[in-house]
Design an enzyme around this catalytic site. Sequence first.
Site, PDB file in Angstrom:
ATOM      1  N   GLY A 206       0.624  -0.899   0.086  1.00  0.00           N
ATOM      2  CA  GLY A 206      -0.430  -0.081  -0.086  1.00  0.00           C
ATOM      3  C   GLY A 206       0.816   1.127  -0.344  1.00  0.00           C
ATOM      4  O   GLY A 206       0.224   2.746  -0.654  1.00  0.00           O
TER       5      GLY A 206
ATOM      6  N   ASP B 180      -4.630   2.255  10.917  1.00  0.00           N
ATOM      7  CA  ASP B 180      -5.942   1.404  11.224  1.00  0.00           C
ATOM      8  C   ASP B 180      -6.763   1.347  12.672  1.00  0.00           C
ATOM      9  O   ASP B 180      -6.501   2.339  14.017  1.00  0.00           O
ATOM     10  CB  ASP B 180      -6.653   1.334  10.414  1.00  0.00           C
TER      11      ASP B 180
ATOM     12  N   LYS C 240      -6.356   6.865  10.471  1.00  0.00           N
ATOM     13  CA  LYS C 240      -7.774   7.221  10.959  1.00  0.00           C
ATOM     14  C   LYS C 240      -8.257   7.468  12.423  1.00  0.00           C
ATOM     15  O   LYS C 240      -7.463   7.756  13.191  1.00  0.00           O
ATOM     16  CB  LYS C 240      -8.650   5.731  10.534  1.00  0.00           C
TER      17      LYS C 240
ATOM     18  N   VAL D 271     -11.200   3.799   2.064  1.00  0.00           N
ATOM     19  CA  VAL D 271     -10.972   4.166   1.734  1.00  0.00           C
ATOM     20  C   VAL D 271      -9.784   3.661   0.943  1.00  0.00           C
ATOM     21  O   VAL D 271      -8.768   3.129   1.039  1.00  0.00           O
ATOM     22  CB  VAL D 271      -9.610   5.675   2.021  1.00  0.00           C
TER      23      VAL D 271
HETATM   24  P1  IMP Z   1      -3.544  -1.652  11.349  1.00  0.00           P
HETATM   25  O1  IMP Z   1      -2.574  -2.884  10.830  1.00  0.00           O
HETATM   26  O2  IMP Z   1      -5.357  -2.018  11.225  1.00  0.00           O
HETATM   27  O3  IMP Z   1      -3.422  -0.381  11.216  1.00  0.00           O
HETATM   28  O4  IMP Z   1      -3.968  -1.525   9.422  1.00  0.00           O
HETATM   29  C1  IMP Z   1      -2.813  -1.177   8.790  1.00  0.00           C
HETATM   30  C2  IMP Z   1      -2.722  -1.945   7.134  1.00  0.00           C
HETATM   31  O5  IMP Z   1      -4.497  -2.676   6.854  1.00  0.00           O
HETATM   32  C3  IMP Z   1      -2.671  -1.186   5.938  1.00  0.00           C
HETATM   33  O6  IMP Z   1      -1.530  -0.955   6.006  1.00  0.00           O
HETATM   34  C4  IMP Z   1      -3.143  -1.330   5.372  1.00  0.00           C
HETATM   35  O7  IMP Z   1      -3.356  -1.856   4.606  1.00  0.00           O
HETATM   36  C5  IMP Z   1      -4.748  -1.421   5.385  1.00  0.00           C
HETATM   37  N1  IMP Z   1      -6.072  -0.838   5.502  1.00  0.00           N
HETATM   38  C6  IMP Z   1      -6.302  -0.344   6.934  1.00  0.00           C
HETATM   39  N2  IMP Z   1      -7.037   0.669   6.308  1.00  0.00           N
HETATM   40  C7  IMP Z   1      -7.435   0.185   5.128  1.00  0.00           C
HETATM   41  C8  IMP Z   1      -8.292   0.685   4.651  1.00  0.00           C
HETATM   42  O8  IMP Z   1      -9.592   2.108   4.814  1.00  0.00           O
HETATM   43  N3  IMP Z   1      -8.226   1.000   3.343  1.00  0.00           N
HETATM   44  C9  IMP Z   1      -7.304   0.016   2.844  1.00  0.00           C
HETATM   45  N4  IMP Z   1      -6.214  -0.066   3.461  1.00  0.00           N
HETATM   46  C10 IMP Z   1      -6.605  -0.260   4.829  1.00  0.00           C
HETATM   47 MG    MG Z   2      -0.726  -1.719   4.143  1.00  0.00          MG
END
Ligand code: IMP
Ligand code: MG
Length: 196
Positions: free
Chosen positions: A51, A113, A141, A163
């Site tokens: 990403g 996130d 977020k 998103v």
């Molecule tokens: P976390 O581990 O929950 O902080 O999420 C981080 C990972 O989840 C990011 O590297 C993204 O790959 C994916 N992710 C979280 N939210 C989104 C979003 O709204 N759109 C696309 N990918 C997301």
């Molecule tokens: Mg990712």
Amino acid sequence: MQQDIASVLLSRRQIARGIRRLANRIAADWDAHPCDPANPLTITIVPILTGSFIFVADLIRQLPLRLRIRLISVSSYPGAATAAHKATLQHELTNLPDHLRGAHVLLIDDILDSGGTLTAACQALRQRQPASLRTCVLLRKQRPEALAFPVDYVCFDIPDQFVVGYGLDYNDLYRNLPDIVTLKPHLLRTEAAYAR
Ligand code: IMP
Ligand code: MG
């Protein structure tokens, strides 16, 4: 693809302006860093694939610093249920560099996130004993877990919405959209929206 977009959250021009601002901040912080002229400061940029690839490509071209790139991947999958019967995510890290001892590391992800991805990546990188470790995300977020994570650089704070675009995907699609957008709700199956 255009017909799948519900709204544009950040346009390509807003993104470009935000990245210029962020690059100036990062460069100023590193310029202020004490260093030995005989041994110029080198930053090791560690982008989390997939990403962050477009963000990193744009950011590093605005950074007038001596830097190296070490790409890593982090994939998440459901782990064992906790005592509270709540599913937790396990993170599998691949391509981690072996040698980071003494390096100044800047870890970069697309979006913060739950914070699980950055927590797992920071833990693994710290074990390699870098001289310093900072974190940077394009998007954060507005949810309590994300706000509680101590990230050093955030380009944009956004509402707690799913998103895509500018590198971010839904089922590996939409990464090539130049703007950051929300998708029409009928396209998002809740259980798949967060499958990554
Ligand atoms: P976390 O581990 O929950 O902080 O999420 C981080 C990972 O989840 C990011 O590297 C993204 O790959 C994916 N992710 C979280 N939210 C989104 C979003 O709204 N759109 C696309 N990918 C997301
Ligand atoms: Mg990712």
